[in-house]
Design a protein around this motif. Structure first.
Motif, PDB file in Angstrom:
ATOM      1  N   GLN A  99       8.241 -67.729  16.087  1.00  0.00           N
ATOM      2  CA  GLN A  99       7.776 -66.795  17.123  1.00  0.00           C
ATOM      3  C   GLN A  99       6.254 -66.626  17.069  1.00  0.00           C
ATOM      4  OE1 GLN A  99      10.807 -63.315  17.822  1.00  0.00           O
ATOM      5  NE2 GLN A  99      10.973 -63.922  15.669  1.00  0.00           N
ATOM      6  N   ASN A 100       5.691 -66.561  15.859  1.00  0.00           N
ATOM      7  CA  ASN A 100       4.239 -66.472  15.723  1.00  0.00           C
ATOM      8  C   ASN A 100       3.545 -67.646  16.399  1.00  0.00           C
ATOM      9  OD1 ASN A 100       4.426 -64.119  14.247  1.00  0.00           O
ATOM     10  ND2 ASN A 100       4.082 -65.091  12.259  1.00  0.00           N
ATOM     11  N   GLU A 101       4.085 -68.836  16.150  1.00  0.00           N
ATOM     12  CA  GLU A 101       3.493 -70.051  16.739  1.00  0.00           C
ATOM     13  C   GLU A 101       3.553 -70.005  18.262  1.00  0.00           C
ATOM     14  OE1 GLU A 101       1.959 -72.688  15.520  1.00  0.00           O
ATOM     15  OE2 GLU A 101       2.589 -73.054  13.456  1.00  0.00           O
ATOM     16  N   LEU A 102       4.682 -69.581  18.803  1.00  0.00           N
ATOM     17  CA  LEU A 102       4.829 -69.505  20.253  1.00  0.00           C
ATOM     18  C   LEU A 102       3.857 -68.486  20.852  1.00  0.00           C
ATOM     19  CD1 LEU A 102       8.730 -69.604  20.504  1.00  0.00           C
ATOM     20  CD2 LEU A 102       7.172 -71.383  21.317  1.00  0.00           C
ATOM     21  N   LEU A 103       3.766 -67.304  20.250  1.00  0.00           N
ATOM     22  CA  LEU A 103       2.877 -66.267  20.765  1.00  0.00           C
ATOM     23  C   LEU A 103       1.419 -66.704  20.694  1.00  0.00           C
ATOM     24  CD1 LEU A 103       4.651 -63.173  19.200  1.00  0.00           C
ATOM     25  CD2 LEU A 103       4.359 -63.587  21.663  1.00  0.00           C
ATOM     26  N   PHE A 104       1.031 -67.330  19.587  1.00  0.00           N
ATOM     27  CA  PHE A 104      -0.355 -67.783  19.449  1.00  0.00           C
ATOM     28  C   PHE A 104      -0.676 -68.836  20.513  1.00  0.00           C
ATOM     29  CE2 PHE A 104      -4.096 -69.784  17.797  1.00  0.00           C
ATOM     30  CZ  PHE A 104      -4.749 -68.790  17.076  1.00  0.00           C
ATOM     31  N   ARG A 293       5.727 -62.263  25.950  1.00  0.00           N
ATOM     32  CA  ARG A 293       7.159 -62.484  25.779  1.00  0.00           C
ATOM     33  C   ARG A 293       7.801 -62.906  27.091  1.00  0.00           C
ATOM     34  NH1 ARG A 293      10.970 -57.895  23.322  1.00  0.00           N
ATOM     35  NH2 ARG A 293      10.046 -56.693  25.015  1.00  0.00           N
ATOM     36  N   GLU A 294       7.434 -62.270  28.180  1.00  0.00           N
ATOM     37  CA  GLU A 294       7.978 -62.628  29.486  1.00  0.00           C
ATOM     38  C   GLU A 294       7.589 -64.049  29.862  1.00  0.00           C
ATOM     39  OE1 GLU A 294       9.835 -62.844  33.024  1.00  0.00           O
ATOM     40  OE2 GLU A 294      10.112 -61.311  31.470  1.00  0.00           O
ATOM     41  N   MET A 295       6.356 -64.430  29.531  1.00  0.00           N
ATOM     42  CA  MET A 295       5.897 -65.786  29.840  1.00  0.00           C
ATOM     43  C   MET A 295       6.699 -66.825  29.060  1.00  0.00           C
ATOM     44  SD  MET A 295       1.824 -64.837  29.748  1.00  0.00           S
ATOM     45  CE  MET A 295       1.172 -66.453  30.105  1.00  0.00           C
ATOM     46  N   ILE A 296       6.962 -66.552  27.784  1.00  0.00           N
ATOM     47  CA  ILE A 296       7.738 -67.476  26.956  1.00  0.00           C
ATOM     48  C   ILE A 296       9.171 -67.576  27.475  1.00  0.00           C
ATOM     49  CG2 ILE A 296       8.712 -67.833  24.650  1.00  0.00           C
ATOM     50  CD1 ILE A 296       6.117 -66.534  23.547  1.00  0.00           C
ATOM     51  N   TYR A 297       9.755 -66.433  27.815  1.00  0.00           N
ATOM     52  CA  TYR A 297      11.135 -66.451  28.318  1.00  0.00           C
ATOM     53  C   TYR A 297      11.215 -67.184  29.658  1.00  0.00           C
ATOM     54  CZ  TYR A 297      15.805 -65.000  29.601  1.00  0.00           C
ATOM     55  OH  TYR A 297      17.129 -65.007  29.958  1.00  0.00           O
ATOM     56  N   ARG A 298      10.240 -66.975  30.516  1.00  0.00           N
ATOM     57  CA  ARG A 298      10.219 -67.645  31.811  1.00  0.00           C
ATOM     58  C   ARG A 298      10.182 -69.158  31.654  1.00  0.00           C
ATOM     59  NH1 ARG A 298       4.755 -66.715  34.210  1.00  0.00           N
ATOM     60  NH2 ARG A 298       4.328 -68.438  32.768  1.00  0.00           N
ATOM     61  N   LYS A 301      13.202 -69.807  28.147  1.00  0.00           N
ATOM     62  CA  LYS A 301      14.427 -69.012  27.943  1.00  0.00           C
ATOM     63  C   LYS A 301      14.602 -68.618  26.475  1.00  0.00           C
ATOM     64  CE  LYS A 301      15.209 -69.439  32.281  1.00  0.00           C
ATOM     65  NZ  LYS A 301      14.792 -68.329  33.168  1.00  0.00           N
ATOM     66  N   ILE A 302      13.490 -68.547  25.748  1.00  0.00           N
ATOM     67  CA  ILE A 302      13.505 -68.072  24.371  1.00  0.00           C
ATOM     68  C   ILE A 302      13.056 -66.614  24.376  1.00  0.00           C
ATOM     69  CG2 ILE A 302      12.415 -68.284  22.096  1.00  0.00           C
ATOM     70  CD1 ILE A 302      12.162 -71.283  22.624  1.00  0.00           C
ATOM     71  N   TYR A 303      13.830 -65.757  23.729  1.00  0.00           N
ATOM     72  CA  TYR A 303      13.535 -64.325  23.733  1.00  0.00           C
ATOM     73  C   TYR A 303      12.909 -63.938  22.397  1.00  0.00           C
ATOM     74  CZ  TYR A 303      14.050 -59.363  24.753  1.00  0.00           C
ATOM     75  OH  TYR A 303      13.805 -58.038  25.007  1.00  0.00           O
ATOM     76  N   VAL A 304      11.653 -63.501  22.442  1.00  0.00           N
ATOM     77  CA  VAL A 304      10.939 -63.080  21.238  1.00  0.00           C
ATOM     78  C   VAL A 304      11.399 -61.680  20.847  1.00  0.00           C
ATOM     79  CG1 VAL A 304       8.671 -62.588  20.250  1.00  0.00           C
ATOM     80  CG2 VAL A 304       8.960 -64.521  21.826  1.00  0.00           C
TER      81      VAL A 304
END
Length: 330
Positions: A99-104, A293-298, A301-304
């Motif tokens: 999740q850290n990697e995705l958010l960064f 988080r919304e951008m990643i899910y969009r 489809k991964i929910y942080v």
């Protein structure tokens, strides 16, 4: 016969180690039938990889070869080669680090800072981070620093040597256990970057690390790429250790200026550069921090997790306030 073909394909991609060999293959007949070599630094995961219900890529849904080629670092890593020629690194990380990697990555996208593409995937039932390579065939990632990262090092001597700032990867045995020091001297780093016209890029790297509280920007995690067309910026990589959600290194690497790791002192120093100062105004101060988080899910489809994204958003907004305070009084 297939084994020899596989070894030959891995060798032409620079992904074969004679001592470590091949780890696994999947749908190898289809792979050999459809394989197309990609010499470019633009590596794209196959579009037909299926995602699981929780958004993770299911690597076994497409043909691939996995190499045991050794890679620097302390996490378990393998190299993947897909039949579209994409070379990708598999890194075995826990869920918080993924999740850290995705958010960064999404923070860097928002700030237009080059960062490696990352995604979450399953190989069997094991979670991995998958990251397409940022290197083309025969390209090399080079270091800004040569030798220890200690601020007691006479870095001025290195600056006097034309070739000292550009060295190839050093093996893990001599690199990893030596680099655990406390501070990254950003003044010396920027001086080195100035010599190859990379100082604006490095200032942005330092700032995004402060915003996300990245603890793992050891000098060996700051690269430039040397290819046929000369030197270009290397996208940022290795961001699983953010000081926001319980994950922490025993030995943290923090940026410092005049032996101070105080964020106000560092940001004040970085803002002395007018180009960087204007960039901060346009990219950070005049914009609202988005819902990552919304951008990643969009997109995936991964929910942080709630606590992870809340901690991340808080530290980004806290960092924005520090920038604003120093911006006003410059």
């Amino acid at each position: 016969m297939n084994k020899n073909k596989i070894i030959g394909i891995l060798k032409e991609n620079g992904l074969y180690d004679d001592e470590r060999g091949i780890l696994d293959t999947n749908e190898i007949d289809d792979f050999l039938k459809n394989y197309k070599m990609n010499k470019s630094h633009i590596n794209t995961l196959p579009e037909n990889i299926v995602r699981s219900d929780d958004g993770f890529l299911m690597i076994e849904s497409v043909p691939y070869i996995i190499s045991r080629k050794k890679e620097e670092g302390h996490n378990l890593k393998y190299w993947l080669l897909f039949d579209n020629g994409c070379r990708a690194l598999l890194k075995n990380l826990n869920w918080i680090k993924i999740q850290n990697e995705l958010l960064f990555k999404y923070l860097c996208n928002w700030l237009d800072i080059p960062c490696v593409d990352v995604d979450a995937c399953y190989l069997g039932s094991t979670k991995f981070l998958v990251s397409p390579s940022f290197l083309g065939i025969n390209e090399k990632a080079l270091n800004y620093y040569n030798g220890t990262t200690s601020t007691s090092l006479n870095i001025k001597k290195l600056l006097e040597e034309d070739s000292a700032s550009l060295t190839e990867y050093e093996p893990i045995e001599s690199r990893f256990y030596r680099d655990f020091t406390k501070h990254l001297d950003i003044e010396q780093l920027i001086k080195m970057a100035d010599r190859i016209k990379q100082s604006f890029f490095i200032r942005r790297v330092l700032l995004v690390d402060i915003l996300a509280q990245n603890q793992d920007r050891f000098p060996r995690n700051i690269k430039i790429i040397n290819g046929k067309e000369g030197i270009r910026s290397c996208p940022l990589f290795d961001h699983e250790i953010l000081g926001i959600n319980g994950e922490s290194l025993c030995f943290k690497m923090l940026p410092s200026i005049n032996d101070s790791a105080n964020y106000d002192d560092i940001i004040n120093y970085l803002l002395k550069d007018n180009e960087f100062r204007n960039w901060c105004l346009e990219k950070i101060l005049l914009r609202q921090v988005p819902d990552f988080r919304e951008m990643i899910y969009r997109d995936k489809k991964i929910y942080v997790d709630d606590e992870v994204v809340e901690s991340f958003n808080k530290t980004i907004n806290d960092g924005k306030s520090i920038i604003l305070d120093n911006y006003k009084y410059k």
